[in-house]
Design an enzyme around this catalytic site. Structure first.
Site, PDB file in Angstrom:
ATOM      1  N   GLU A   1     -57.258  36.898 -48.262  1.00  0.00           N
ATOM      2  CA  GLU A   1     -56.858  37.080 -49.785  1.00  0.00           C
ATOM      3  C   GLU A   1     -57.958  37.995 -50.287  1.00  0.00           C
ATOM      4  OE1 GLU A   1     -56.802  34.933 -54.002  1.00  0.00           O
ATOM      5  OE2 GLU A   1     -56.025  33.700 -52.179  1.00  0.00           O
TER       6      GLU A   1
ATOM      7  N   CYS B   1     -55.006  29.072 -58.360  1.00  0.00           N
ATOM      8  CA  CYS B   1     -53.437  28.685 -58.182  1.00  0.00           C
ATOM      9  C   CYS B   1     -53.618  27.289 -58.722  1.00  0.00           C
ATOM     10  CB  CYS B   1     -53.404  28.879 -56.848  1.00  0.00           C
ATOM     11  SG  CYS B   1     -51.749  27.844 -56.145  1.00  0.00           S
TER      12      CYS B   1
ATOM     13  N   SER C   1     -57.576  27.287 -43.257  1.00  0.00           N
ATOM     14  CA  SER C   1     -57.108  27.354 -44.602  1.00  0.00           C
ATOM     15  C   SER C   1     -58.122  26.972 -45.900  1.00  0.00           C
ATOM     16  CB  SER C   1     -55.947  26.233 -44.732  1.00  0.00           C
ATOM     17  OG  SER C   1     -55.614  26.000 -46.041  1.00  0.00           O
ATOM     18  N   SER C   2     -58.507  27.848 -46.540  1.00  0.00           N
ATOM     19  CA  SER C   2     -59.359  27.648 -47.613  1.00  0.00           C
ATOM     20  C   SER C   2     -59.241  26.480 -48.616  1.00  0.00           C
ATOM     21  CB  SER C   2     -59.581  28.869 -48.587  1.00  0.00           C
ATOM     22  OG  SER C   2     -60.601  28.724 -49.596  1.00  0.00           O
ATOM     23  N   ASN C   3     -58.089  26.509 -49.021  1.00  0.00           N
ATOM     24  CA  ASN C   3     -57.611  25.184 -49.838  1.00  0.00           C
ATOM     25  C   ASN C   3     -57.940  24.047 -49.325  1.00  0.00           C
ATOM     26  OD1 ASN C   3     -54.630  24.153 -49.916  1.00  0.00           O
ATOM     27  ND2 ASN C   3     -54.682  26.159 -49.152  1.00  0.00           N
TER      28      ASN C   3
END
Length: 313
Positions: free
Chosen positions: A126, A194, A222-224
């Protein structure tokens, strides 16, 4: 043992849209489809599509000319779009609309002559896509130490944007440093992080304090998902990030009365249920689902895919 199952968890609206987009493209065109980077950062999801015949690539040069190419949920830079046009690819843009919002903000601020500070993690898909919108105007920072190194003139027009999947606290510390250093710094009217990232983090904050172990379903890239595991650990709980039940280890749960299970925004519900089943089988666990916030967000399929659907119908 008691299992607390956090809700909301798992797929967000952007991930749902991207996966539905790829499923629909396969239905329409067959599985000879290419995806630039992983459609979402989840091993289970990527393997499912790979088994169907989808090819994931890290460079446009890997895609045969005139092929069908999907852009992942994380977004791409204008340079990637231009490379796709040069190869005459039929592209379908599955970028999450919330990421697109950040891209448009970057273009707007750059056009207005701002120095843009992007808060995010170097190398994340991203971040690469967002920086590609205005590379001459954007500087990436990861922490307050990076803010201290910024060398903009004191009278410079400065604005900040954030990666959508950051920890709210992590971003907040950097934003506070930026505001201290540049009191007139501009920001978007609505924050970039988000809604789903925030909601999943809030659920862990509320439930981890009453748990002995925190299990986060999600992939290491996965960052989140990583942020959820870090939040669990911040409460001094045994906190683990796993792709599925096959990674669980009995010793993690020694003397554990309460286990919190959640999932990152790109992790499918099937892996959550597999972990619940494993704990129930191994420890005779009881299950309580705890809802901290309702979610009713949905995104439509990309316009180009809807146009193709209409043409075929």
């Amino acid at each position: 043992m008691k299992i607390l199952v956090a809700n909301p968890r798992g797929f967000c609206a952007g991930v749902n849209m991207a996966i539905e987009c790829l499923d629909e493209a396969i239905r329409m065109f067959g599985s000879n489809i290419y995806v630039y980077h992983e459609i979402v950062h989840n091993k289970y999801v990527v393997e499912r599509f790979t088994q169907k015949g989808v090819t994931f690539v890290n460079a446009i040069s890997e895609v045969p000319e005139q092929s069908i190419l999907l852009y992942s949920a994380h977004g791409v830079s204008p340079e990637i779009r231009e490379q796709s046009r040069a190869r005459k690819l039929q592209t379908i843009d599955a970028t999450c609309p919330l990421v697109t919002k950040v891209h448009l903000e970057a273009v707007k601020y750059a056009r207005e002559g701002y120095h843009i500070v992007l808060i995010g993690h170097e190398g994340h898909d991203e971040v690469i896509g967002t920086m590609g919108e205005a590379p001459a105007s954007i500087t990436l920072v990861e922490d307050p130490e990076d803010v201290a190194k910024l060398s903009f003139p004191l009278d410079a027009k400065v604005a900040y944007l954030t990666q959508t999947t950051l920890s709210v606290e992590e971003a907040g510390r950097v934003i506070a440093s930026l505001k201290s250093r540049f009191p007139k710094i501009e920001s978007p009217p609505k924050e970039d992080i988000c809604y789903a990232t925030t909601n999943r983090q809030d659920a862990v904050k509320q439930l981890a304090k009453n748990s002995d172990v925190v299990i986060v379903l999600g992939s290491q890239n996965s960052s989140n998902s990583r942020r959820l595991q870090e939040i669990g650990a911040s409460f001094e709980k045994r906190s683990f990030l796993v792709d599925g039940a096959e990674e669980l280890q009995r010793e993690w749960f020694s003397d554990a009365d309460t286990v919190l299970i959640t999932a990152g925004a790109s992790a499918p519900e099937v892996v959550v249920q597999d972990c619940i089943a494993w704990l129930s089988r191994e420890f005779g666990a009881t299950i309580e689902e705890v809802t901290t916030r309702e979610e009713h967000v949905a995104f439509p399929l990309p316009r180009e895919l809807r146009v193709l659907q209409s043409a075929r119908n």
